[in-house]
Scaffold this motif. Structure first.
Motif, PDB file in Angstrom:
ATOM      1  N   ALA A  95       0.830  -1.210   0.000  1.00  0.00           N
ATOM      2  CA  ALA A  95       0.000   0.000   0.000  1.00  0.00           C
ATOM      3  C   ALA A  95       0.860   1.255   0.000  1.00  0.00           C
ATOM      4  CB  ALA A  95      -0.929  -0.009   1.219  1.00  0.00           C
ATOM      5  N   VAL A  96       1.938   1.247   0.778  1.00  0.00           N
ATOM      6  CA  VAL A  96       2.841   2.404   0.813  1.00  0.00           C
ATOM      7  C   VAL A  96       3.428   2.647  -0.572  1.00  0.00           C
ATOM      8  CG1 VAL A  96       5.058   3.231   1.703  1.00  0.00           C
ATOM      9  CG2 VAL A  96       3.381   2.244   3.266  1.00  0.00           C
ATOM     10  N   ALA A 112      11.016   0.267  -6.864  1.00  0.00           N
ATOM     11  CA  ALA A 112      10.550  -1.101  -7.122  1.00  0.00           C
ATOM     12  C   ALA A 112      11.474  -2.124  -6.465  1.00  0.00           C
ATOM     13  CB  ALA A 112      10.449  -1.362  -8.619  1.00  0.00           C
ATOM     14  N   ALA A 113      12.764  -1.894  -6.572  1.00  0.00           N
ATOM     15  CA  ALA A 113      13.734  -2.806  -5.949  1.00  0.00           C
ATOM     16  C   ALA A 113      13.615  -2.756  -4.424  1.00  0.00           C
ATOM     17  CB  ALA A 113      15.152  -2.457  -6.386  1.00  0.00           C
ATOM     18  N   LEU A 114      13.361  -1.578  -3.877  1.00  0.00           N
ATOM     19  CA  LEU A 114      13.204  -1.443  -2.430  1.00  0.00           C
ATOM     20  C   LEU A 114      11.953  -2.187  -1.947  1.00  0.00           C
ATOM     21  CD1 LEU A 114      14.087  -0.238   0.253  1.00  0.00           C
ATOM     22  CD2 LEU A 114      12.813   1.829  -0.345  1.00  0.00           C
ATOM     23  N   GLU A 115      10.862  -2.063  -2.684  1.00  0.00           N
ATOM     24  CA  GLU A 115       9.642  -2.785  -2.308  1.00  0.00           C
ATOM     25  C   GLU A 115       9.886  -4.287  -2.331  1.00  0.00           C
ATOM     26  OE1 GLU A 115       4.956  -3.158  -3.645  1.00  0.00           O
ATOM     27  OE2 GLU A 115       6.413  -2.377  -5.081  1.00  0.00           O
ATOM     28  N   LYS A 116      10.533  -4.770  -3.368  1.00  0.00           N
ATOM     29  CA  LYS A 116      10.826  -6.197  -3.480  1.00  0.00           C
ATOM     30  C   LYS A 116      11.712  -6.659  -2.317  1.00  0.00           C
ATOM     31  CE  LYS A 116      12.764  -9.543  -6.710  1.00  0.00           C
ATOM     32  NZ  LYS A 116      13.428  -9.716  -8.000  1.00  0.00           N
ATOM     33  N   HIS A 117      12.702  -5.847  -1.970  1.00  0.00           N
ATOM     34  CA  HIS A 117      13.607  -6.183  -0.874  1.00  0.00           C
ATOM     35  C   HIS A 117      12.859  -6.239   0.462  1.00  0.00           C
ATOM     36  CE1 HIS A 117      17.131  -6.364   1.671  1.00  0.00           C
ATOM     37  NE2 HIS A 117      16.642  -5.336   2.338  1.00  0.00           N
ATOM     38  N   LEU A 118      12.008  -5.266   0.718  1.00  0.00           N
ATOM     39  CA  LEU A 118      11.254  -5.244   1.978  1.00  0.00           C
ATOM     40  C   LEU A 118      10.323  -6.447   2.099  1.00  0.00           C
ATOM     41  CD1 LEU A 118      10.387  -1.452   2.321  1.00  0.00           C
ATOM     42  CD2 LEU A 118      12.022  -2.768   3.677  1.00  0.00           C
ATOM     43  N   LEU A 119       9.656  -6.800   1.004  1.00  0.00           N
ATOM     44  CA  LEU A 119       8.767  -7.962   1.034  1.00  0.00           C
ATOM     45  C   LEU A 119       9.553  -9.255   1.253  1.00  0.00           C
ATOM     46  CD1 LEU A 119       6.295  -6.959  -1.809  1.00  0.00           C
ATOM     47  CD2 LEU A 119       5.833  -7.025   0.648  1.00  0.00           C
ATOM     48  N   ARG A 120      10.713  -9.359   0.616  1.00  0.00           N
ATOM     49  CA  ARG A 120      11.559 -10.532   0.806  1.00  0.00           C
ATOM     50  C   ARG A 120      12.072 -10.599   2.244  1.00  0.00           C
ATOM     51  NH1 ARG A 120      15.163 -10.307  -3.606  1.00  0.00           N
ATOM     52  NH2 ARG A 120      16.305  -8.794  -2.406  1.00  0.00           N
ATOM     53  N   GLN A 121      12.446  -9.439   2.811  1.00  0.00           N
ATOM     54  CA  GLN A 121      12.921  -9.375   4.190  1.00  0.00           C
ATOM     55  C   GLN A 121      11.821  -9.803   5.166  1.00  0.00           C
ATOM     56  OE1 GLN A 121      16.052  -8.649   5.138  1.00  0.00           O
ATOM     57  NE2 GLN A 121      15.571  -8.911   7.293  1.00  0.00           N
ATOM     58  N   LEU A 122      10.597  -9.330   4.932  1.00  0.00           N
ATOM     59  CA  LEU A 122       9.463  -9.729   5.769  1.00  0.00           C
ATOM     60  C   LEU A 122       9.257 -11.240   5.723  1.00  0.00           C
ATOM     61  CD1 LEU A 122       6.584  -7.163   5.241  1.00  0.00           C
ATOM     62  CD2 LEU A 122       7.505  -7.947   7.416  1.00  0.00           C
ATOM     63  N   LYS A 123       9.273 -11.779   4.522  1.00  0.00           N
ATOM     64  CA  LYS A 123       9.073 -13.221   4.354  1.00  0.00           C
ATOM     65  C   LYS A 123      10.158 -13.991   5.097  1.00  0.00           C
ATOM     66  CE  LYS A 123       8.433 -16.661   0.745  1.00  0.00           C
ATOM     67  NZ  LYS A 123       8.437 -16.917  -0.697  1.00  0.00           N
TER      68      LYS A 123
END
Length: 141
Positions: A95-96, A112-123
């Motif tokens: 959403a952010v 886009a790369a930052l969003e992907k990284h954050l989602l991967r970090q959460l997982k």
């Protein structure tokens, strides 16, 4: 490293070297290796996953050099800053970035790369926090 990426690698290694030798390489018994390769063990313990991942990287070092985990900074984990649960936390991150995409002229190209990284970090944080539960066994009389 993802368990499902390790399973075919371990199966191939078992065919080449044998169950006992592969078990010795990761410090586990041949039965545990067999059960992992066959899929009876869905989620091996952290220590076992780490040993298999190190073996994988030893065999595939140049191709996966960029996949090495990055040292974590001291401070709160992402999952402690976001709502409880992987889906809810991921939804907040998405959403952010969806809101940020509404103003593309101000959005940096690395978003886009930052969003992907954050989602991967959460997982990864939720995966590490998961507790390994032994399957129920029948009691002997």
């Amino acid at each position: 490293m993802d368990v499902e990426a390790l399973r075919p690698f371990m199966a191939d290694l078992v065919l080449k070297l044998g169950l006992r030798h592969v078990g010795e390489m990761i410090g586990r018994g041949h039965e545990q290796v067999r059960k992992f390769v066959n899929g009876s063990i869905q989620r091996p313990q952290e220590r076992t996953r780490k040993a298999m991942a190190e073996l994988f990287l030893r065999y595939h070092q140049p191709a996966y050099a960029a996949e090495r985990p990055v040292a974590r900074l001291a401070g709160p984990e992402l999952r402690s800053l976001l709502p409880e649960g992987l889906e809810a936390a991921g939804a907040v991150v998405r959403a952010v970035f969806d809101l940020a995409r509404r103003h593309p002229d101000e959005l940096p190209p690395e978003a886009a790369a930052l969003e992907k990284h954050l989602l991967r970090q959460l997982k990864e944080e939720y995966r590490e926090a998961a507790v390994y539960v032994l399957p129920a066994t029948r009691r002997r009389r």
